[in-house]
Enzyme design. Sequence first.
Site, PDB file in Angstrom:
ATOM      1  N   ASN A 106      66.227  19.947 120.523  1.00 52.46           N
ATOM      2  CA  ASN A 106      65.880  21.360 120.664  1.00 52.46           C
ATOM      3  C   ASN A 106      65.314  21.955 119.365  1.00 52.46           C
ATOM      4  OD1 ASN A 106      66.021  24.274 121.714  1.00 52.46           O
ATOM      5  ND2 ASN A 106      66.386  22.950 123.462  1.00 52.46           N
ATOM      6  N   HIS A 132      62.410  19.314 119.269  1.00 50.73           N
ATOM      7  CA  HIS A 132      62.683  17.913 119.624  1.00 50.73           C
ATOM      8  C   HIS A 132      62.166  16.899 118.595  1.00 50.73           C
ATOM      9  CE1 HIS A 132      64.330  19.358 123.281  1.00 50.73           C
ATOM     10  NE2 HIS A 132      63.256  19.346 124.044  1.00 50.73           N
ATOM     11  N   HIS A 207      66.730  13.300 127.429  1.00 49.06           N
ATOM     12  CA  HIS A 207      65.996  14.383 128.084  1.00 49.06           C
ATOM     13  C   HIS A 207      65.589  14.028 129.512  1.00 49.06           C
ATOM     14  CE1 HIS A 207      63.477  17.913 128.377  1.00 49.06           C
ATOM     15  NE2 HIS A 207      63.749  18.250 127.132  1.00 49.06           N
ATOM     16  N   GLN A 317      72.351  21.824 126.930  1.00 45.59           N
ATOM     17  CA  GLN A 317      71.161  22.621 127.229  1.00 45.59           C
ATOM     18  C   GLN A 317      70.852  22.421 128.708  1.00 45.59           C
ATOM     19  OE1 GLN A 317      69.484  24.405 124.791  1.00 45.59           O
ATOM     20  NE2 GLN A 317      67.675  25.061 125.909  1.00 45.59           N
ATOM     21  N   GLU A 345      71.062  18.526 128.791  1.00 46.48           N
ATOM     22  CA  GLU A 345      70.986  17.810 127.513  1.00 46.48           C
ATOM     23  C   GLU A 345      72.256  18.070 126.713  1.00 46.48           C
ATOM     24  OE1 GLU A 345      66.916  19.036 125.974  1.00 46.48           O
ATOM     25  OE2 GLU A 345      67.050  19.882 127.959  1.00 46.48           O
TER      26      GLU A 345
HETATM   27  C1  BGC Z   1      63.612  22.865 125.986  1.00 43.21           C
HETATM   28  C2  BGC Z   1      62.516  23.521 126.778  1.00 43.21           C
HETATM   29  C3  BGC Z   1      61.331  22.614 126.752  1.00 43.21           C
HETATM   30  C4  BGC Z   1      61.747  21.288 127.343  1.00 43.21           C
HETATM   31  C5  BGC Z   1      60.640  20.288 127.336  1.00 43.21           C
HETATM   32  C6  BGC Z   1      63.973  21.591 126.648  1.00 43.21           C
HETATM   33  O1  BGC Z   1      65.003  20.962 125.950  1.00 43.21           O
HETATM   34  O2  BGC Z   1      64.742  23.706 125.813  1.00 43.21           O
HETATM   35  O3  BGC Z   1      62.174  24.786 126.239  1.00 43.21           O
HETATM   36  O4  BGC Z   1      60.265  23.154 127.456  1.00 43.21           O
HETATM   37  O5  BGC Z   1      62.835  20.769 126.621  1.00 43.21           O
HETATM   38  O6  BGC Z   1      60.040  20.235 126.130  1.00 43.21           O
END
Ligand code: BGC
Length: 381
Positions: A106, A132, A207, A317, A345
């Site tokens: 994140n 990320h 993810h 998340q 996540e």
């Molecule tokens: C984020 C999102 C993002 C997604 C893909 C998530 O972990 O919080 O805002 O769009 O990942 O990148």
Amino acid sequence: MTRLPSLLLAFFSFFVFAASQATGAGREVQTSDFGKTSEGVSVHRYVLTNNKGAEAVVINYGATLVSLKVPDRNGKTADVVLGYDTLEGYELGKSYFGATIGRYGNRIARGEFSLDGTVFHLPRNDGPNSLHGGMRGFNKRVWAAVARSRADAQVLELSYTSPDGEEGYPGTVKAKVTYTLPAETNELRIDYSATTDKDTVINLTNHSYFNLSGDASKEIVGHELLLRAPQFTPVDATLIPTGELRAVRGTPFDFTKPTAIGARINQDDEQLKFGRGYDHNWVLEKPAETGLQLVAEVFEPTSGRLLEVLTTEPGIQFYSGNFLDGTAKGKGGQLYARRTGFCLETQHFPDSPNHPNFPSTVLKPGESYRTSTVLRFSTRK
Ligand code: BGC
């Protein structure tokens, strides 16, 4: 050796082999080619199977979970994660389907944090923030893979050494991600570990986008979610936590009882507007004992599939796939539309390096970072 003992030995070996095939014990992960990266590096595909109808496929590009097949309430198996058919898909993709995220899961605000009095600058790849792990995080690296299956489980261990300064982060980080599929239980365990040679920050996660119906042409809004989390971390308009831990009670963020993801997702709520739906970190309830805790449950009524998430992490998340827009051409040619997959996540909180009141993500030389998450599948009527 005389003829009789060698014949006996051959018979005995055959029976041991046959028995191990029948029980799944001792079977090794199946490996095949998954193409070459644009830089010409070979990537492999690893298939883990068990005796209960589950199959997990991992590639060593991004230590990515590319497919996860589990049975529905009628025993019919389907793939419950989003992804691509080709390596090129993963190389060009921007959605992090199934990937291992590092060094930092994140966002980090303005791509900056200070550690031991030094300010570190990270690539800003998400508006003003770093997301990320930066431009080329762990999800876009080729990992070394080795199968380490045991009698009771198929195991794939992936390692990556991230050099000092990579994507702006200090320290040489040696990271390991291990996927374990037990022979007799439909659960995928993911263990993360890392060491560093300089003080640094780290927050690894997976993810995967789930659609438990097994049909990614359908929205996930009918899935019923339970989150064992009394608080969440509200964000600003760029999705950076404000630092507040806010009670979920009386808000659309209260999933302490199973609730359809879509039940409140379009409510007139500032936090939902910032995320265009759910895209927030929940503060998990931590019982006194440590170790893996059951923190989330997701039930999909049409298939009967139930996913339980257990983790050692303090946060999760929950992202409802709001930014999927039908442009990503996924497996079988499927165009993944908005909210056709959700992510859970398990992690430390976003932007922790800039919030001293959040659990620390600092890793120092001599320490060992270790976290685990289990995705457990079953079915209900
Ligand atoms: C984020 C999102 C993002 C997604 C893909 C998530 O972990 O919080 O805002 O769009 O990942 O990148």
